[in-house]
Design a protein around this motif. Structure first.
Motif, PDB file in Angstrom:
ATOM      1  N   MET A   1       0.818  -1.209   0.000  1.00 20.64           N
ATOM      2  CA  MET A   1       0.000   0.000   0.000  1.00 20.64           C
ATOM      3  C   MET A   1       0.860   1.271   0.000  1.00 20.64           C
ATOM      4  SD  MET A   1      -3.003   1.233  -0.195  1.00 20.64           S
ATOM      5  CE  MET A   1      -4.167  -0.011   0.253  1.00 20.64           C
ATOM      6  N   THR A   2       1.949   1.280   0.751  1.00 17.27           N
ATOM      7  CA  THR A   2       2.795   2.487   0.785  1.00 17.27           C
ATOM      8  C   THR A   2       3.422   2.751  -0.580  1.00 17.27           C
ATOM      9  OG1 THR A   2       4.626   1.167   1.635  1.00 17.27           O
ATOM     10  CG2 THR A   2       3.297   2.355   3.252  1.00 17.27           C
ATOM     11  N   ALA A   3       3.857   1.697  -1.256  1.00 17.46           N
ATOM     12  CA  ALA A   3       4.434   1.865  -2.597  1.00 17.46           C
ATOM     13  C   ALA A   3       3.372   2.329  -3.582  1.00 17.46           C
ATOM     14  CB  ALA A   3       5.074   0.563  -3.069  1.00 17.46           C
ATOM     15  N   LEU A   4       2.160   1.789  -3.463  1.00 19.54           N
ATOM     16  CA  LEU A   4       1.059   2.211  -4.334  1.00 19.54           C
ATOM     17  C   LEU A   4       0.754   3.690  -4.116  1.00 19.54           C
ATOM     18  CD1 LEU A   4      -1.153   1.581  -6.402  1.00 19.54           C
ATOM     19  CD2 LEU A   4      -2.601   0.869  -4.482  1.00 19.54           C
ATOM     20  N   SER A   5       0.686   4.113  -2.879  1.00 18.55           N
ATOM     21  CA  SER A   5       0.428   5.524  -2.575  1.00 18.55           C
ATOM     22  C   SER A   5       1.512   6.422  -3.162  1.00 18.55           C
ATOM     23  CB  SER A   5       0.331   5.741  -1.067  1.00 18.55           C
ATOM     24  OG  SER A   5      -0.849   5.172  -0.569  1.00 18.55           O
ATOM     25  N   ASP A   6       2.759   5.985  -3.062  1.00 12.02           N
ATOM     26  CA  ASP A   6       3.862   6.769  -3.636  1.00 12.02           C
ATOM     27  C   ASP A   6       3.705   6.894  -5.149  1.00 12.02           C
ATOM     28  OD1 ASP A   6       4.994   7.104  -1.138  1.00 12.02           O
ATOM     29  OD2 ASP A   6       6.506   5.524  -1.417  1.00 12.02           O
ATOM     30  N   LEU A   7       3.390   5.787  -5.820  1.00 11.34           N
ATOM     31  CA  LEU A   7       3.208   5.822  -7.274  1.00 11.34           C
ATOM     32  C   LEU A   7       2.022   6.704  -7.664  1.00 11.34           C
ATOM     33  CD1 LEU A   7       3.900   2.075  -8.132  1.00 11.34           C
ATOM     34  CD2 LEU A   7       5.313   4.040  -8.785  1.00 11.34           C
ATOM     35  N   MET A   8       0.930   6.584  -6.915  1.00  7.05           N
ATOM     36  CA  MET A   8      -0.252   7.401  -7.202  1.00  7.05           C
ATOM     37  C   MET A   8       0.057   8.885  -7.018  1.00  7.05           C
ATOM     38  SD  MET A   8      -3.195   4.987  -5.483  1.00  7.05           S
ATOM     39  CE  MET A   8      -4.561   6.110  -5.704  1.00  7.05           C
ATOM     40  N   SER A   9       0.826   9.211  -5.979  1.00  4.48           N
ATOM     41  CA  SER A   9       1.181  10.612  -5.723  1.00  4.48           C
ATOM     42  C   SER A   9       1.983  11.205  -6.868  1.00  4.48           C
ATOM     43  CB  SER A   9       2.001  10.721  -4.432  1.00  4.48           C
ATOM     44  OG  SER A   9       1.208  10.388  -3.326  1.00  4.48           O
ATOM     45  N   GLN A  10       2.823  10.391  -7.491  1.00  5.97           N
ATOM     46  CA  GLN A  10       3.684  10.857  -8.576  1.00  5.97           C
ATOM     47  C   GLN A  10       2.972  10.882  -9.935  1.00  5.97           C
ATOM     48  OE1 GLN A  10       7.207   8.375  -8.564  1.00  5.97           O
ATOM     49  NE2 GLN A  10       7.247   8.407  -6.335  1.00  5.97           N
ATOM     50  N   ALA A  11       1.862  10.188 -10.042  1.00  5.34           N
ATOM     51  CA  ALA A  11       1.178  10.016 -11.327  1.00  5.34           C
ATOM     52  C   ALA A  11       0.488  11.292 -11.798  1.00  5.34           C
ATOM     53  CB  ALA A  11       0.150   8.897 -11.222  1.00  5.34           C
ATOM     54  N   SER A  12       0.507  11.502 -13.102  1.00  7.93           N
ATOM     55  CA  SER A  12      -0.269  12.593 -13.698  1.00  7.93           C
ATOM     56  C   SER A  12      -1.745  12.240 -13.745  1.00  7.93           C
ATOM     57  CB  SER A  12       0.220  12.870 -15.125  1.00  7.93           C
ATOM     58  OG  SER A  12       1.560  13.274 -15.119  1.00  7.93           O
TER      59      SER A  12
ATOM     60  N   LEU B   1      -4.882  11.719  -1.748  1.00 12.47           N
ATOM     61  CA  LEU B   1      -3.601  12.059  -2.364  1.00 12.47           C
ATOM     62  C   LEU B   1      -3.696  13.270  -3.300  1.00 12.47           C
ATOM     63  CD1 LEU B   1      -2.411   8.425  -3.106  1.00 12.47           C
ATOM     64  CD2 LEU B   1      -1.521   9.974  -1.343  1.00 12.47           C
ATOM     65  N   GLY B   2      -4.875  13.891  -3.347  1.00 14.13           N
ATOM     66  CA  GLY B   2      -5.053  15.072  -4.180  1.00 14.13           C
ATOM     67  C   GLY B   2      -5.304  14.770  -5.645  1.00 14.13           C
ATOM     68  N   LYS B   3      -5.764  13.557  -5.940  1.00 15.49           N
ATOM     69  CA  LYS B   3      -5.998  13.134  -7.327  1.00 15.49           C
ATOM     70  C   LYS B   3      -7.493  12.976  -7.595  1.00 15.49           C
ATOM     71  CE  LYS B   3      -1.574  12.566  -7.980  1.00 15.49           C
ATOM     72  NZ  LYS B   3      -0.786  13.235  -8.992  1.00 15.49           N
ATOM     73  N   ALA B   4      -7.909  13.427  -8.774  1.00 17.53           N
ATOM     74  CA  ALA B   4      -9.273  13.190  -9.239  1.00 17.53           C
ATOM     75  C   ALA B   4      -9.184  12.018 -10.219  1.00 17.53           C
ATOM     76  CB  ALA B   4      -9.831  14.423  -9.925  1.00 17.53           C
ATOM     77  N   PRO B   5      -9.595  10.825  -9.813  1.00 20.57           N
ATOM     78  CA  PRO B   5      -9.344   9.638 -10.633  1.00 20.57           C
ATOM     79  C   PRO B   5     -10.233   9.519 -11.858  1.00 20.57           C
ATOM     80  CG  PRO B   5     -10.690   9.046  -8.756  1.00 20.57           C
ATOM     81  CD  PRO B   5     -10.309  10.497  -8.571  1.00 20.57           C
ATOM     82  N   VAL B   6      -9.686   8.815 -12.843  1.00 16.24           N
ATOM     83  CA  VAL B   6     -10.491   8.309 -13.945  1.00 16.24           C
ATOM     84  C   VAL B   6     -10.972   6.947 -13.453  1.00 16.24           C
ATOM     85  CG1 VAL B   6     -10.474   7.432 -16.310  1.00 16.24           C
ATOM     86  CG2 VAL B   6      -9.198   9.520 -15.727  1.00 16.24           C
ATOM     87  N   VAL B   7     -12.285   6.752 -13.424  1.00 14.31           N
ATOM     88  CA  VAL B   7     -12.868   5.532 -12.884  1.00 14.31           C
ATOM     89  C   VAL B   7     -13.325   4.650 -14.035  1.00 14.31           C
ATOM     90  CG1 VAL B   7     -14.675   4.594 -11.397  1.00 14.31           C
ATOM     91  CG2 VAL B   7     -13.555   6.740 -10.782  1.00 14.31           C
ATOM     92  N   LEU B   8     -12.625   3.558 -14.213  1.00  9.78           N
ATOM     93  CA  LEU B   8     -12.950   2.577 -15.243  1.00  9.78           C
ATOM     94  C   LEU B   8     -13.802   1.504 -14.581  1.00  9.78           C
ATOM     95  CD1 LEU B   8     -12.453   1.924 -18.197  1.00  9.78           C
ATOM     96  CD2 LEU B   8     -10.410   0.689 -17.519  1.00  9.78           C
ATOM     97  N   VAL B   9     -15.085   1.602 -14.811  1.00  9.49           N
ATOM     98  CA  VAL B   9     -16.070   0.774 -14.115  1.00  9.49           C
ATOM     99  C   VAL B   9     -16.004  -0.675 -14.580  1.00  9.49           C
ATOM    100  CG1 VAL B   9     -18.548   0.471 -13.800  1.00  9.49           C
ATOM    101  CG2 VAL B   9     -17.571   2.753 -13.756  1.00  9.49           C
ATOM    102  N   ARG B  10     -16.003  -1.586 -13.613  1.00  6.09           N
ATOM    103  CA  ARG B  10     -16.094  -3.015 -13.941  1.00  6.09           C
ATOM    104  C   ARG B  10     -17.571  -3.332 -14.203  1.00  6.09           C
ATOM    105  NH1 ARG B  10     -13.433  -5.838  -9.090  1.00  6.09           N
ATOM    106  NH2 ARG B  10     -13.724  -7.680 -10.350  1.00  6.09           N
TER     107      ARG B  10
ATOM    108  N   VAL C   1      -8.913  10.368 -19.837  1.00 10.79           N
ATOM    109  CA  VAL C   1      -7.458  10.391 -19.641  1.00 10.79           C
ATOM    110  C   VAL C   1      -6.862  11.636 -20.298  1.00 10.79           C
ATOM    111  CG1 VAL C   1      -5.285   9.226 -20.183  1.00 10.79           C
ATOM    112  CG2 VAL C   1      -7.223   7.902 -19.315  1.00 10.79           C
ATOM    113  N   ASP C   2      -7.271  11.941 -21.521  1.00 12.91           N
ATOM    114  CA  ASP C   2      -6.776  13.148 -22.196  1.00 12.91           C
ATOM    115  C   ASP C   2      -7.090  14.399 -21.379  1.00 12.91           C
ATOM    116  OD1 ASP C   2      -5.731  11.717 -24.312  1.00 12.91           O
ATOM    117  OD2 ASP C   2      -7.417  12.124 -25.655  1.00 12.91           O
ATOM    118  N   ASP C   3      -8.321  14.474 -20.858  1.00 10.33           N
ATOM    119  CA  ASP C   3      -8.725  15.628 -20.055  1.00 10.33           C
ATOM    120  C   ASP C   3      -7.865  15.734 -18.795  1.00 10.33           C
ATOM    121  OD1 ASP C   3     -10.566  17.825 -19.283  1.00 10.33           O
ATOM    122  OD2 ASP C   3     -11.063  16.414 -17.661  1.00 10.33           O
ATOM    123  N   ARG C   4      -7.649  14.612 -18.120  1.00  8.15           N
ATOM    124  CA  ARG C   4      -6.829  14.634 -16.903  1.00  8.15           C
ATOM    125  C   ARG C   4      -5.391  15.033 -17.221  1.00  8.15           C
ATOM    126  NH1 ARG C   4     -10.859  15.225 -14.276  1.00  8.15           N
ATOM    127  NH2 ARG C   4     -11.715  13.703 -12.851  1.00  8.15           N
TER     128      ARG C   4
END
Length: 134
Positions: free
Chosen positions: A14-25, A42-51, A90-93
Motif C-alpha cells: 500500500m505504501t508503494a502504491l500511494s507513492d506511485l499514485m502521488s507521482q502520477a499525472s 492524495l489530491g488526485k481526481a481519478p479516472v474511474v474505469l467501471v467493472r 485520460v486526455d482531459d486529466r
C-alpha cells in the motif's frame, strides 16, 4: 499478460502504491470506494474505469451506479464506461494535471463515499434508510 508499454505488478504494498499514485499525472482505478477515497486523499481526481457485468467483470453493475452517483453529486471523478469515454477522460486529466485537488480532511472523503454507498445500496435493495445521513 504484462503490457509491453508499462510497468506491471502482481501485488504492491500500500505504501508503494500511494507513492506511485502521488507521482502520477493520471490515476485510473475501478469504482471501489477505498480506491477512490485514496485518490482524493492524495489530491488526485481519478479516472474511474467501471467493472461491468455485461463484460463478466463483476457480478452486477453496482460500480456503475456508485461511480455515477459520485459524479452526479459533483465529486471529483471521471467515469468511463466505454473506450471512447476512457480516452477522453485520460486526455482531459493529462491536460488538467497541474491542478491537483486540495488534500482535505480524509474523514470527510470517507463520509462522502459512505453516504453515496448507503444511498446506492438502499435504492437497489428497495429498503428504506434506517439512519440519518452523516
Amino acid at each position: 499478460r504484462r503490457p509491453a508499454w508499462a510497468e506491471a505488478y502482481d501485488r504492491i504494498p500500500m505504501t508503494a502504491l500511494s507513492d506511485l499514485m502521488s507521482q502520477a499525472s493520471v490515476v485510473i482505478t475501478h469504482a471501489g470506494g477505498g480506491s477512490i477515497t485514496q485518490c482524493w486523499q492524495l489530491g488526485k481526481a481519478p479516472v474511474v474505469l467501471v467493472r461491468q457485468k455485461r463484460l463478466d467483470e463483476h457480478v452486477d453493475d453496482h460500480q456503475s451506479a456508485f461511480a455515477q452517483a459520485l459524479a452526479d453529486r459533483g465529486y471529483p471523478v471521471r467515469v468511463a464506461l466505454t473506450y471512447e469515454q476512457f480516452c477522453r477522460a485520460v486526455d482531459d486529466r493529462l491536460q488538467n494535471a497541474t491542478q491537483p485537488l486540495t488534500s482535505g480532511d480524509s474523514s470527510a472523503a470517507v463520509r462522502a463515499v459512505s453516504a453515496v454507498v448507503e444511498q446506492v445500496v438502499l435504492s437497489r435493495s428497495g429498503r428504506r434508510q434506517t439512519r440519518s445521513p452523516r
